[in-house]
Design an enzyme around this catalytic site. Structure first.
Site, PDB file in Angstrom:
ATOM      1  N   GLU A 141     -38.486  -6.119  17.034  1.00  0.00           N
ATOM      2  CA  GLU A 141     -38.093  -5.330  15.653  1.00  0.00           C
ATOM      3  C   GLU A 141     -37.667  -6.333  14.841  1.00  0.00           C
ATOM      4  OE1 GLU A 141     -35.603  -2.048  15.590  1.00  0.00           O
ATOM      5  OE2 GLU A 141     -35.664  -2.081  13.715  1.00  0.00           O
ATOM      6  N   LYS A 197     -34.800   2.799  27.054  1.00  0.00           N
ATOM      7  CA  LYS A 197     -34.835   1.403  26.334  1.00  0.00           C
ATOM      8  C   LYS A 197     -33.472   1.044  26.063  1.00  0.00           C
ATOM      9  CE  LYS A 197     -35.882   1.566  21.545  1.00  0.00           C
ATOM     10  NZ  LYS A 197     -34.815   0.737  21.200  1.00  0.00           N
ATOM     11  N   ASP A 252     -32.702   6.213  19.044  1.00  0.00           N
ATOM     12  CA  ASP A 252     -31.458   6.544  18.447  1.00  0.00           C
ATOM     13  C   ASP A 252     -31.362   6.395  16.847  1.00  0.00           C
ATOM     14  OD1 ASP A 252     -31.515   3.708  18.096  1.00  0.00           O
ATOM     15  OD2 ASP A 252     -29.725   3.267  19.255  1.00  0.00           O
ATOM     16  N   SER A 253     -32.716   6.182  16.246  1.00  0.00           N
ATOM     17  CA  SER A 253     -32.608   6.262  14.766  1.00  0.00           C
ATOM     18  C   SER A 253     -32.588   7.681  14.285  1.00  0.00           C
ATOM     19  CB  SER A 253     -34.099   5.689  14.656  1.00  0.00           C
ATOM     20  OG  SER A 253     -35.174   6.395  15.234  1.00  0.00           O
TER      21      SER A 253
HETATM   22  O1  KIV Z   1     -34.332   3.922  17.415  1.00  0.00           O
HETATM   23  C1  KIV Z   1     -35.573   3.599  17.210  1.00  0.00           C
HETATM   24  O2  KIV Z   1     -36.189   4.658  16.536  1.00  0.00           O
HETATM   25  C2  KIV Z   1     -36.033   2.499  17.611  1.00  0.00           C
HETATM   26  C3  KIV Z   1     -37.464   1.978  17.174  1.00  0.00           C
HETATM   27  C4  KIV Z   1     -37.146   1.679  15.825  1.00  0.00           C
HETATM   28  C5  KIV Z   1     -37.994   0.818  18.036  1.00  0.00           C
HETATM   29  O3  KIV Z   1     -35.317   1.747  18.307  1.00  0.00           O
END
Ligand code: KIV
Length: 269
Positions: free
Chosen positions: A187, A118, A50-51
């Protein structure tokens, strides 16, 4: 540097679990078919994180990403990289209780080829993970600094700085493992604490900003390829100067257009 062609092995949940203490796992984010295809046979796992709400959509945090957006990007990634083990990051608000979590996870499985989802959370979310795994959803956990908690926590805070917090993180990891997760992202955790967490569980830990003591690493593609220019977190290594190279290339294109050296005779019909 030449690309070392290793034997590509399509991953599954069992292989990922068996990698613990055997092989370091590499995960990278991707949001589109083009880049996913480039990563497909190199990384062990592709995370549609979700980044993307920050690096793709330019928003200040991840919280406004929606499930439909995540499904759209996951479909692009799965189309570009059909052999990859692709994980969809469940966005904020889509797993507030176990029934909603299951409804939304089933929608992900029905509308994409994601291998897993996730979700962020430790002991507090273990009952949700358990409900999902008991209903045949493969879940990767995410503990430590959890970006979806940024507003409620008042910022992004590195975790595991005290013994109490380290013990809490270990309890979180054990709860997530017991709930049936096949792996856990750790993280923004002090590396000593990340090592203790990694030793406390039998499933692979995938670190980001957690030192080299975890069972694998994950990086956001636009960070590691140097496309994101606003700031560089300490844990990011730039493997490419993406922003500089792109700007130079576009500048060169502009120069060529202005000087009428592009297109050349060879580039016209
Ligand atoms: O959203 C994302 O890219 C993540 C990673 C930083 C693990 O959760």
């Amino acid at each position: 540097m030449s690309i070392i062609k290793h034997d590509f092995e399509k991953m599954n949940v069992t292989k990922i679990k068996n990698a613990k203490n055997t092989k370091k796992l590499t995960m990278i984010t991707a949001y589109d078919a083009l880049f996913a295809k480039l990563f497909e046979e190199i990384a062990d796992m592709i995370l549609v994180g979700d980044s993307l709400n920050m690096s793709f959509a330019g928003k200040p945090d991840t919280l406004s990403a929606t499930l439909d957006q995540m499904i759209y990007h996951t479909n692009a990634v799965c189309t570009g990289a059909p052999k990859a083990f692709t994980i969809l990051d469940m966005p904020f608000g889509t797993y507030i209780n176990k029934d909603e979590a299951l409804t939304n996870a089933v929608k992900v499985y029905q509308e994409t080829n994601a291998a897993a989802i996730k979700i962020e959370g430790g002991e507090d979310r273990a009952h949700i993970i358990e409900h999902l795994t008991k209903n045949s959803i493969a879940v990767m956990g995410h503990i430590g600094l959890m970006p979806q908690y940024v507003r409620s926590e008042g910022g992004y805070k590195v975790r595991g700085k005290t013994q109490d917090d380290t013990e809490q993180l270990i309890r979180d990891a054990i709860a997530v493992e017991k709930a049936g997760a096949f792996s856990i992202v750790i993280e923004g955790v002090m590396s000593d604490a990340a090592q203790k967490i990694t030793q406390a569980v039998n499933i692979p830990t995938i670190g980001i900003g957690a030192g080299n003591v975890t069972d694998g690493q994950v990086l956001v593609w636009s960070d590691m390829l140097g496309f994101f220019e606003n700031f560089k977190p300490k844990f990011v290594r730039h493997y490419m100067n993406g922003a500089k190279d792109v700007k130079e290339a576009v500048q060169q294109y502009r120069n060529d257009v202005q000087e009428t050296t592009f297109p050349s005779k060879n580039e016209e019909y």
